[in-house]
Design a protein around this motif. Sequence first.
Motif, mmCIF file in Angstrom:
data_model
loop_
_atom_site.group_PDB
_atom_site.id
_atom_site.type_symbol
_atom_site.label_atom_id
_atom_site.label_comp_id
_atom_site.label_asym_id
_atom_site.label_seq_id
_atom_site.Cartn_x
_atom_site.Cartn_y
_atom_site.Cartn_z
ATOM 1 N N ARG A 1 -0.815 9.221 7.422
ATOM 2 C CA ARG A 1 -1.604 8.979 6.239
ATOM 3 C C ARG A 1 -2.345 7.641 6.354
ATOM 4 N NH1 ARG A 1 -1.665 10.737 0.968
ATOM 5 N NH2 ARG A 1 -0.475 12.647 1.169
ATOM 6 N N ASP B 1 -0.719 5.189 8.835
ATOM 7 C CA ASP B 1 0.726 5.037 8.921
ATOM 8 C C ASP B 1 1.227 6.003 9.987
ATOM 9 O OD1 ASP B 1 3.381 4.207 7.962
ATOM 10 O OD2 ASP B 1 3.533 6.316 7.373
ATOM 11 N N GLN C 1 1.345 -5.598 7.843
ATOM 12 C CA GLN C 1 0.525 -6.811 8.049
ATOM 13 C C GLN C 1 0.366 -7.683 6.815
ATOM 14 O OE1 GLN C 1 0.020 -3.598 8.882
ATOM 15 N NE2 GLN C 1 -2.036 -3.376 9.629
ATOM 16 N N TYR C 2 0.452 -7.086 5.625
ATOM 17 C CA TYR C 2 0.283 -7.895 4.415
ATOM 18 C C TYR C 2 1.616 -8.144 3.713
ATOM 19 C CZ TYR C 2 -4.610 -6.664 5.240
ATOM 20 O OH TYR C 2 -5.846 -6.492 5.812
ATOM 21 N N GLN D 1 -8.196 -2.274 0.077
ATOM 22 C CA GLN D 1 -7.489 -2.611 1.315
ATOM 23 C C GLN D 1 -8.292 -2.242 2.554
ATOM 24 O OE1 GLN D 1 -5.092 -4.501 1.030
ATOM 25 N NE2 GLN D 1 -3.697 -3.969 -0.603
ATOM 26 N N GLY E 1 6.210 -11.252 20.439
ATOM 27 C CA GLY E 1 6.574 -9.936 19.930
ATOM 28 C C GLY E 1 5.719 -9.469 18.766
ATOM 29 N N SER E 2 4.880 -10.370 18.225
ATOM 30 C CA SER E 2 4.014 -9.954 17.119
ATOM 31 C C SER E 2 2.985 -8.963 17.622
ATOM 32 C CB SER E 2 3.258 -11.151 16.547
ATOM 33 O OG SER E 2 4.145 -12.097 16.061
ATOM 34 N N ARG E 3 2.628 -8.038 16.763
ATOM 35 C CA ARG E 3 1.585 -7.091 17.120
ATOM 36 C C ARG E 3 0.459 -7.188 16.109
ATOM 37 N NH1 ARG E 3 3.491 -1.477 17.022
ATOM 38 N NH2 ARG E 3 5.268 -2.236 15.842
ATOM 39 N N GLU F 1 3.313 -0.264 8.491
ATOM 40 C CA GLU F 1 2.152 -1.151 8.454
ATOM 41 C C GLU F 1 2.481 -2.344 7.571
ATOM 42 O OE1 GLU F 1 -0.451 -0.779 10.412
ATOM 43 O OE2 GLU F 1 0.500 1.005 11.239
ATOM 44 N N TRP G 1 0.807 -1.219 0.000
ATOM 45 C CA TRP G 1 0.000 0.000 0.000
ATOM 46 C C TRP G 1 0.836 1.263 0.000
ATOM 47 C CZ3 TRP G 1 -3.423 -2.020 4.536
ATOM 48 C CH2 TRP G 1 -2.632 -2.329 5.657
ATOM 49 N N TYR G 2 2.076 1.160 0.366
ATOM 50 C CA TYR G 2 2.941 2.339 0.244
ATOM 51 C C TYR G 2 3.347 2.513 -1.218
ATOM 52 C CZ TYR G 2 3.306 2.012 5.318
ATOM 53 O OH TYR G 2 3.026 1.972 6.658
ATOM 54 N N ALA H 1 1.988 9.315 -2.642
ATOM 55 C CA ALA H 1 2.587 10.115 -1.574
ATOM 56 C C ALA H 1 3.839 9.471 -0.972
ATOM 57 C CB ALA H 1 1.559 10.349 -0.478
ATOM 58 N N PHE H 2 3.968 8.163 -1.110
ATOM 59 C CA PHE H 2 5.130 7.491 -0.515
ATOM 60 C C PHE H 2 6.169 7.193 -1.598
ATOM 61 C CE2 PHE H 2 1.548 6.404 2.258
ATOM 62 C CZ PHE H 2 2.053 6.770 3.496
ATOM 63 N N PHE I 1 8.916 2.065 3.647
ATOM 64 C CA PHE I 1 8.002 2.502 4.702
ATOM 65 C C PHE I 1 7.385 1.325 5.442
ATOM 66 C CE2 PHE I 1 8.251 5.952 1.745
ATOM 67 C CZ PHE I 1 8.178 7.095 2.521
ATOM 68 N N VAL J 1 -3.335 4.277 5.063
ATOM 69 C CA VAL J 1 -2.734 3.456 4.007
ATOM 70 C C VAL J 1 -3.776 2.670 3.214
ATOM 71 C CG1 VAL J 1 -0.423 3.211 4.989
ATOM 72 C CG2 VAL J 1 -2.223 1.592 5.657
ATOM 73 N N PRO K 1 7.104 -6.768 12.480
ATOM 74 C CA PRO K 1 6.318 -6.647 13.718
ATOM 75 C C PRO K 1 4.833 -7.009 13.551
ATOM 76 C CG PRO K 1 7.793 -4.777 13.494
ATOM 77 C CD PRO K 1 7.952 -5.596 12.244
#
Lengths: 344, 793
Positions: free
Chosen positions: B706, B701, A160-161, B714, B789-791, A158, A135-136, A141-142, A153, B708, A319
């Motif tokens: 912003r 983000d 997750q995917y 998404q 440690g996963s979030r 972010e 998505w970045y 913008a990114f 980024f 995302v 993370p």
Amino acid sequence: MNRFALAHARTIADAAARATTTVADAMTAARSNATRPASLIKAGGIDVLDLMKENLLAPDMLVSLRDVAGLDTITEAPDGGLRIGAMVTLGALAAHDMVRRRYPALAAALAGAASPQIRHVATLGGNLLQRPRCWYFRAAAFHCLRKGGGHCFAISGESQYHAIFDNRPCAIVHPSSAASVLVALDAAIELVDADDTIRRLPLASFFVAPGRDTERENDLRPREILTAILLPPPAAGLCTAYLRQGERSAFDWPLAEVAVALVRNEESLCVHAVIVLGAAAPVPYRAQAAEAALLGRRVDDNAARAAARAAMEGATPLPRNGYKLPLFEALVHRAIMAAVAETL
Amino acid sequence: MTDEVTPEVAPDVAPDVAPRVETFAAGIVGVKLGTVARQIAPDEPPPLPPNDQLSVIGQPVPRVDGRAKVTGAMRFTVDVAMPGMLHARILRSPLPHARVRRVDSSAAARLPWVRAVIVVARPDDPAHAVLRYVGAPVAAVAAVSPGAAEEALRLIHVDYAPQPFIADMDAARAPGAPSVHDAISLPAGHPSGWPAPQDLPVAGNVRGPAISGRGDIATGFAQAEVIVEGEYRTEVQTHCCLEPHAIVADWRADGLTVHMSTQFTAGVRAELAEAFNLPLSRVRVVVGGMGGGFGSKSSLGTYGYLAVALSRAAGLPVRLVLDREEEQTDAGNRPATWQTVRIGARRDGTLTALSVVSYGTAGVAVGAGIGNFAEQTYVCPNFRAMQHDVFINAGPGCAMRGPGNTPGAFALEQAIDDLAERLALDPIALRDRIDASPVRREERRIGAARIGWGQRHAPGADPGPVKRGIGMAQSLWMANVHLNAACAVRIVRDGSVTVMSGIQDIGTGTRTVLAQTVAEVFGLRAEDIVVRIGDTDFPAGPPSYGSRATASITPPARTAAWHVLRQLCSEAARMLNVGADDLIAREGRLIVRDDPARGLALAEVAARLRTEGIGAVAARSDDYGGFRRRMGDAALAQQDLGGVQFAAVAVDTETGIVRVERVVAVQDCGRPINPLLLESQVQGGVLMGLSYALFENRILDQATGRMVNPNLEQYKLAGAADSPEIDVVILENYQGQSATDAYGIAEPANIATAPAIANAVYNAIGVRPRSLPMTPAAILHLLGKSPAGSRVS
Ligand SMILES: Cc1cc2nc3c(=O)[nH]c(=O)nc-3n(C[C@H](O)[C@H](O)[C@H](O)COP(=O)(O)OP(=O)(O)OC[C@H]3O[C@@H](n4cnc5c(N)ncnc54)[C@H](O)[C@@H]3O)c2cc1C
Ligand code: SF4
């Protein structure tokens, strides 16, 4: 979206001659030659028009392959394999009788991708060559690494995917569902340039990992057309499976996908194993430790579980995507069991 | 009552006619139906009998505009085109927090195809010089095409001085966090959000607490034999209307006409009159077809203001349609919440104390509370809520389908289930003990039977990785009424009937419900009635929010129709030589009650009218028996709306996927006017609740502020393949409170879904999903399967 011209190529050489650049080059300021007009190939247009609408791409011309004869056919090769034209739509391929009978995992992968509307226009060639969905990356913008910027980024953001393997310095996952299965099936591709020179190579070696180049996902060259995807005939005793898991039941990208191709000998021992993970890494990811865990063994539930655990060896989750580890483990186990169940 | 005129005031009641007492049906059909005597004004129609004695009201009449919608014939605001119409686009802030030092729009203004430029973020204006979220309007341009306007935006040069920002609620609460607001910019409490009190303390980015309560909370907990406590989190949900926000503004010397996708034509007219200093009568607001609002189209909005200002500046009509990214970032949202719920109870389940501390954030504004769900749903003598709004640098919130109560119920209904488990009570048995509502009691009974509550088993009982579970949760919402709501009904010489009101049909079926109400009076079919609505040139209509449209507009529609019918009856009585009171309307005729063979077709009577037609206007009268509370034009009916939902889920404990297999939704709404539309509303509520529970999340983000996922790829909405089987049961619950006795349903149907799913997930896996959305990542994390440690987002 910018104004652009739309041309319809008649022949492959004509299309190749007019395709002055690749999407990857056109999107990277440093590589694109701003003074020269850029023209790009359009197949189904799902991805290329999306990028234009997001103001990530502003070609002067799109060269449509729609009218090039012979690109949208599926033919049986002399060796018993299949030659799939790059312009065959995902929908047509998933519904094709021979594909469903001989390469059911491929049919399954295509039938579950995107949505019926998209499958109706999206082509196999375009699917393999589409750009990632990070998505970045998809937001103007990114200005990230993959667009010629200096920073990823996602890795600190972010994620997750994003990828759990080989995710430095860029953590995209390869977007093509077809790619995972085709790699598992040992497919090759055929590329033709403006001089009608033909380049054939295994699909697996066509993809480019970020370690080699962060700004493109494949080796497509300017003035080159992907003409066909070549499938070898299924080996005797080959059993395959494809499983994917998205958040939504349809119209969604996979969080994880697994393609498995196995051959067992008369003693039921595994003699050939290819396990490919999609949505796991920047290129279709061969889970070699999992393959090794199966080879020479009887493929039962225990072996499948052990292989599934091995598949996650070397993962470097970010993370926010640690959940992909148990998810992949479950899918690898299930895909192996599904593959052997198919031929029981 | 006059010919052809539709004045904005209700007909005056003849002062010499005394109020009368009538007997109304009261109670739940199938449970206990009795009567109640009510004193009503003389110009109110006679009591409407229960639905089984009616021929149009209560029938599953298909949407009168359904065909137009599915064939594409329906005209929406985006379809409005006018000669010379310009197209507007808004330049938006790329930064989450910045002071604007300079805006140079001269290059854009010089383009020949640009007709007007307005700068919103003016450096010299302290109220507008600072931008506080990505997407905040900076300037707007009207040009001859959308592309030309887009191009002009690129020529506006803005010098931004970036300021420190904060895009996370927890971080925003920390001492020393960058301040989102200054003294001037601090927004007032949002009127449609919760809480909205004035003069709350502000500390850093936190405003509150807004404290509400009763009894003494400390005493209550001291009396408790069992205490349960839990923390719950919900994420920001955006409205995602299929039809984007859209306006076509046409400023002319003799007045302003605005076509707008709005939930409240009369309200937007009032806002425009005030903002542009115009007499109300010179402002007209019109809306045709609408593709949803869910609370996000309740007012004029900055974009609406800009379109009108651009039209005034250019002297031409201006069209402005938000794109999906603008929808996702600057068209409102349902705030996120973080709630701590603590309940004290005796061993028998009796509640002794209930406390909720909540923090919520939408972005720069506001109204991020938890509604009145915890306060009102259960009997508990000692209650305290402390609600806080937290500001972050993100787009503002606004009311969204069941604001406050939806996240509030997610927490409380799980806490109640927690308590039931601690007390070793069945969740339904506990609620039977602590919920005083007879309506919800019945709804629990019906729902339990239909979902198969008896087959519910202990968590994790299924063999294999897929675990099934059943859960339930309740809803509470106010029965709102808008009193500034009027309707005109007219019959003309050929006998055709028109109903007119400023009210809008945002997709809920208001046109159909109006047609049914009027048709019932005249003994016609719904399709015989011409419905003209969505135009402030008609008598002012109520807003279509707060689940109040049907409750507010059907009573005056019936009353106005009844006044017209009475006049027709006097005419027919002369022709038939009978008393006007001897006539009744049936199947398009006025017939003599005791001699049904005698009568006249409506058209025959209408043909004799002295003028082309007769009409009447009626306004919403007070509820018979009075209101619980009245605030300006709005009022609260005596009773609340209930609703109980049950969910059956399957959780794959290896992949984390939650599938909702079945939902049973039992809902009351006073008198059901159209079961088909009600079912559709309830299904919509369930799907939106399911989507909230499993998928939706505004992801910001943190490094740039912003969003995302400002799209519908998404930002995930439940789709057809995710839809469970939905079993809708509508209760008929009469109160004898108005000419139709109908109340709302849109919001109550949304409130119980997410907690019902959460309780079902708990029943499946034995771990409580205290956070939304319940994605595979969240479930796997909950099950302890993700690496340390996963979030989760
Ligand atoms: C909501 C959504 C969900 C989706 N889900 C999935 C999914 O689950 N799995 C999945 O695999 N995909 C998914 N997709 C992606 C979709 O399948 C691809 O975008 C599509 O296959 C692209 O094919 P196309 O023919 O439209 O390509 P185009 O957009 O026409 O082309 C893609 C790129 O390839 C180049 N190109 C195309 N054909 C050739 C050729 N023959 N020679 C040289 N260059 C060429 C073009 O220049 C362009 O850069 C999804 C898409 C959406 C929008
Ligand atoms: S993951 Fe790759 S594409 Fe995404 S932000 Fe990082 S560098 Fe860019």
